[in-house]
Write a protein that holds these residues in place. Structure first.
Motif, short mmCIF file in Angstrom:
data_model
loop_
_atom_site.label_atom_id
_atom_site.label_comp_id
_atom_site.label_asym_id
_atom_site.label_seq_id
_atom_site.Cartn_x
_atom_site.Cartn_y
_atom_site.Cartn_z
N SER A 13 -58.96 29.36 -7.23
CA SER A 13 -59.47 27.94 -7.74
C SER A 13 -59.46 26.74 -6.77
N ARG A 14 -59.06 27.06 -5.56
CA ARG A 14 -59.05 26.01 -4.66
C ARG A 14 -60.28 25.24 -4.63
N THR A 15 -60.11 24.23 -4.78
CA THR A 15 -61.46 22.75 -4.82
C THR A 15 -61.07 21.64 -4.10
N GLU A 16 -62.26 21.34 -3.51
CA GLU A 16 -62.22 19.94 -2.55
C GLU A 16 -63.20 19.08 -2.90
N MET A 17 -62.87 17.96 -3.05
CA MET A 17 -63.55 16.65 -3.28
C MET A 17 -63.56 15.56 -2.44
N VAL A 18 -64.61 15.31 -1.91
CA VAL A 18 -64.60 14.06 -0.88
C VAL A 18 -65.35 12.86 -1.43
N HIS A 19 -64.78 11.74 -1.31
CA HIS A 19 -65.70 10.41 -1.75
C HIS A 19 -65.53 9.48 -0.60
N ILE A 20 -66.69 8.72 -0.37
CA ILE A 20 -66.86 7.60 0.47
C ILE A 20 -65.98 6.37 -0.22
N VAL A 21 -65.29 5.58 0.16
CA VAL A 21 -64.66 4.41 -0.61
C VAL A 21 -65.44 3.23 -0.03
N MET A 22 -66.19 3.01 -1.26
CA MET A 22 -67.23 1.97 -0.87
C MET A 22 -66.54 0.49 -1.33
N PRO A 23 -67.17 -0.53 -1.43
CA PRO A 23 -66.67 -1.93 -1.60
C PRO A 23 -66.46 -2.19 -3.20
N GLN A 24 -67.11 -1.45 -3.96
CA GLN A 24 -66.97 -1.53 -5.20
C GLN A 24 -65.80 -0.73 -5.97
N HIS A 25 -65.06 0.09 -5.09
CA HIS A 25 -63.80 0.76 -5.22
C HIS A 25 -62.59 0.11 -4.83
N LEU A 26 -62.79 -1.15 -4.28
CA LEU A 26 -61.79 -2.10 -3.70
C LEU A 26 -61.28 -3.23 -4.60
N ASN A 27 -60.07 -3.64 -4.72
CA ASN A 27 -59.57 -4.78 -5.32
C ASN A 27 -59.58 -6.23 -4.58
N GLY A 28 -59.09 -7.10 -4.86
CA GLY A 28 -59.17 -8.19 -4.03
C GLY A 28 -58.16 -8.29 -2.84
N LEU A 29 -57.36 -7.37 -2.52
CA LEU A 29 -56.91 -7.19 -1.28
C LEU A 29 -57.27 -6.12 -0.47
N GLY A 30 -58.34 -5.59 -0.94
CA GLY A 30 -59.03 -4.84 0.07
C GLY A 30 -58.51 -3.35 0.07
N THR A 31 -57.76 -2.82 -1.01
CA THR A 31 -57.21 -1.81 -1.24
C THR A 31 -57.71 -0.97 -2.55
N LEU A 32 -57.79 0.42 -2.46
CA LEU A 32 -58.36 1.08 -3.44
C LEU A 32 -57.80 0.91 -4.80
N PHE A 33 -58.58 0.61 -5.94
CA PHE A 33 -58.05 0.25 -7.31
C PHE A 33 -57.52 1.64 -7.63
N GLY A 34 -56.17 1.62 -8.31
CA GLY A 34 -55.44 2.75 -8.66
C GLY A 34 -56.17 3.32 -9.82
#
Length: 65
Positions: A13-34
């Motif tokens: 059942s092993r699965t791998e998912m990759v995402h590119i973190v884009m500007p819309q995924h970042l908060n005001g501090l420049g880190t990924l939204f939880g």
């Protein structure tokens, strides 16, 4: 009811998912939204559980992230 229970290895059942973190995924501090990370985690968990159990199972809880 006696019958052979088909076993399954975790590796099946092993699965791998990759995402590119884009500007819309970042908060005001420049880190990924939880919430974004939680959504990605829940999505991949759903894929894995469906592959492993051959059925759709909802997320019951998320105690810690």
């Amino acid at each position: 009811m006696e019958g052979k229970v088909e076993g399954k290895y975790v590796e099946d059942s092993r699965t791998e998912m990759v995402h590119i973190v884009m500007p819309q995924h970042l908060n005001g501090l420049g880190t990924l939204f939880g919430g974004q990370l939680a959504m990605w985690k829940d999505t991949i968990a759903g894929v894995v559980v469906t592959r492993h159990s051959r059925m759709s199972i909802p997320t019951a809880a998320n105690d810690n992230l």
